[in-house]
Each structure stands twice: as structure tokens, then as C-alpha cells.
Write an enzyme that holds these catalytic residues in place. Structure first.
Site, PDB file in Angstrom:
ATOM      1  N   HIS A  48      42.510  42.034  51.785  1.00 29.09           N
ATOM      2  CA  HIS A  48      41.889  42.051  53.151  1.00 29.09           C
ATOM      3  C   HIS A  48      42.289  42.651  54.004  1.00 29.09           C
ATOM      4  CE1 HIS A  48      40.051  38.048  51.180  1.00 29.09           C
ATOM      5  NE2 HIS A  48      39.117  38.865  51.029  1.00 29.09           N
ATOM      6  N   LYS A  50      28.841  25.654  50.604  1.00 33.12           N
ATOM      7  CA  LYS A  50      30.260  25.743  49.930  1.00 33.12           C
ATOM      8  C   LYS A  50      31.570  25.338  50.989  1.00 33.12           C
ATOM      9  CE  LYS A  50      31.423  29.434  47.788  1.00 33.12           C
ATOM     10  NZ  LYS A  50      31.431  31.238  47.603  1.00 33.12           N
ATOM     11  N   ARG A  58      36.921  46.988  45.082  1.00 30.78           N
ATOM     12  CA  ARG A  58      38.013  46.869  44.439  1.00 30.78           C
ATOM     13  C   ARG A  58      37.883  47.704  42.977  1.00 30.78           C
ATOM     14  NH1 ARG A  58      38.381  40.528  44.255  1.00 30.78           N
ATOM     15  NH2 ARG A  58      36.182  41.103  44.269  1.00 30.78           N
ATOM     16  N   SER A  86      40.305  36.231  46.622  1.00 30.06           N
ATOM     17  CA  SER A  86      40.896  34.875  46.870  1.00 30.06           C
ATOM     18  C   SER A  86      40.700  33.720  46.002  1.00 30.06           C
ATOM     19  CB  SER A  86      40.078  34.419  48.218  1.00 30.06           C
ATOM     20  OG  SER A  86      40.151  35.307  49.335  1.00 30.06           O
TER      21      SER A  86
END
Length: 162
Positions: A17, A41, A90, A127
Site C-alpha cells: 500500500h 465487516k 499486483r 492484508s
């Protein structure tokens, strides 16, 4: 002034990040790292903790600030007069996931998305994976700033510092 919004849950904020934020900060006048809150969440870190960790981690980047938003991201951009989202990629998997959202955002509010490739050193880092490896006793220090690593390990071991 050209402002870009870098959205995410950032639970926790990884060096991947950080790399994308640094690249965005070099290309835009201002970068707003936006912790997007999903009320369905619960993260390892509260939203306030994530914001504090990111602010600390990006303190050396004068044109970066941190904010939060609950709801549709394009509403955040529109409400603040922003027109650009920056997302890190990514792999092709990220691209396939992000492109439909970018197209929808453009249709909804004429918001453009700029994709930046992450550093190959972090192409496998997420993460979720960092948290999983840390919970299982693996060394995730290469993927986090030292202060974030310390806080993650405290949370994993139950010695959380609030």
C-alpha cells in the site's frame, strides 16, 4: 489542484500500500488515503486505529492525508470535488477485479481510475494474507513498517495497545 483518492480497507496498511501511495504522491498534488468502511465487516484494527497507523506511516509524505468514508466511493469523490481514484495492481487477478469497478465509477460519476503497478517485491502481499501468516506464527516483518508490525503482533498475541 489535482487530487487522487487511494481507497481501501488497509487492515493493516502494508508496504505494498505504501509503495502505491508514494507513487501516487509523486504524481498528484494531493493524495487522500481513504479508509473505506464496510459496516458488514469487522477488521483486526478499528477504523480509527487504521487511520492513525496510516497517518504515522505516511507522516513523511507532506501531500498525503488520511480520511474515511462509509458508502459508495464515488459519492465521497463527488462530495469533495475529486475526480481520480488510484488503485494498485499486483497481478492480472487484481486487474480483472478492478476494471469493472473502474468502469462503473466512470459511468456513475465520470470518475477516472488510474492503475499503478506495485513493486514486484509486494506482488504477493495482501492484508488478509499478512494477518493469516502472522496468526500462524510466520514472520511478516518484511511486508510492514516496523510500527505497524509491532501493532499487528500485539493484536495477534492479545497484547493489543489501544
Amino acid at each position: 489542484m489535482a487530487t487522487a483518492v487511494c481507497p481501501g480497507s488497509f487492515d493493516p496498511f502494508t508496504l505494498g500500500h505504501r509503495y502505491v501511495v508514494e507513487r501516487a504522491a509523486a504524481r498528484f498534488d494531493e493524495v487522500v488515503v481513504t479508509v473505506v468502511v464496510n459496516p458488514n465487516k469487522s477488521g483486526m484494527f478499528s477504523v480509527d486505529e487504521r487511520i492513525a497507523l496510516i497517518e504515522d506511516d505516511c507522516a513523511d509524505l507532506p501531500n498525503v492525508r488520511v480520511d474515511r468514508w462509509t458508502g459508495l466511493l464515488v459519492d465521497f469523490l463527488t462530495a469533495n470535488g475529486y475526480s481520480t481514484i488510484v488503485k494498485g495492481l499486483r497481478s492480472a487477478v487484481d486487474f480483472d477485479y478492478e476494471v469493472p469497478m473502474a468502469q462503473m465509477n466512470r459511468e456513475l460519476s465520470d470518475i477516472e481510475t488510474v492503475f499503478l503497478l506495485t513493486d514486484p517485491r509486494y506482488a504477493h502481499v495482501s492484508s488478509s494474507l499478512v494477518k493469516e501468516v502472522a496468526r500462524l506464527g510466520g514472520d511478516v516483518s518484511p511486508f510492514l513498517s516496523p510500527h505497524i508490525h509491532e501493532r499487528l503482533m500485539a493484536a495477534v498475541t492479545g497484547e493489543r495497545k489501544v
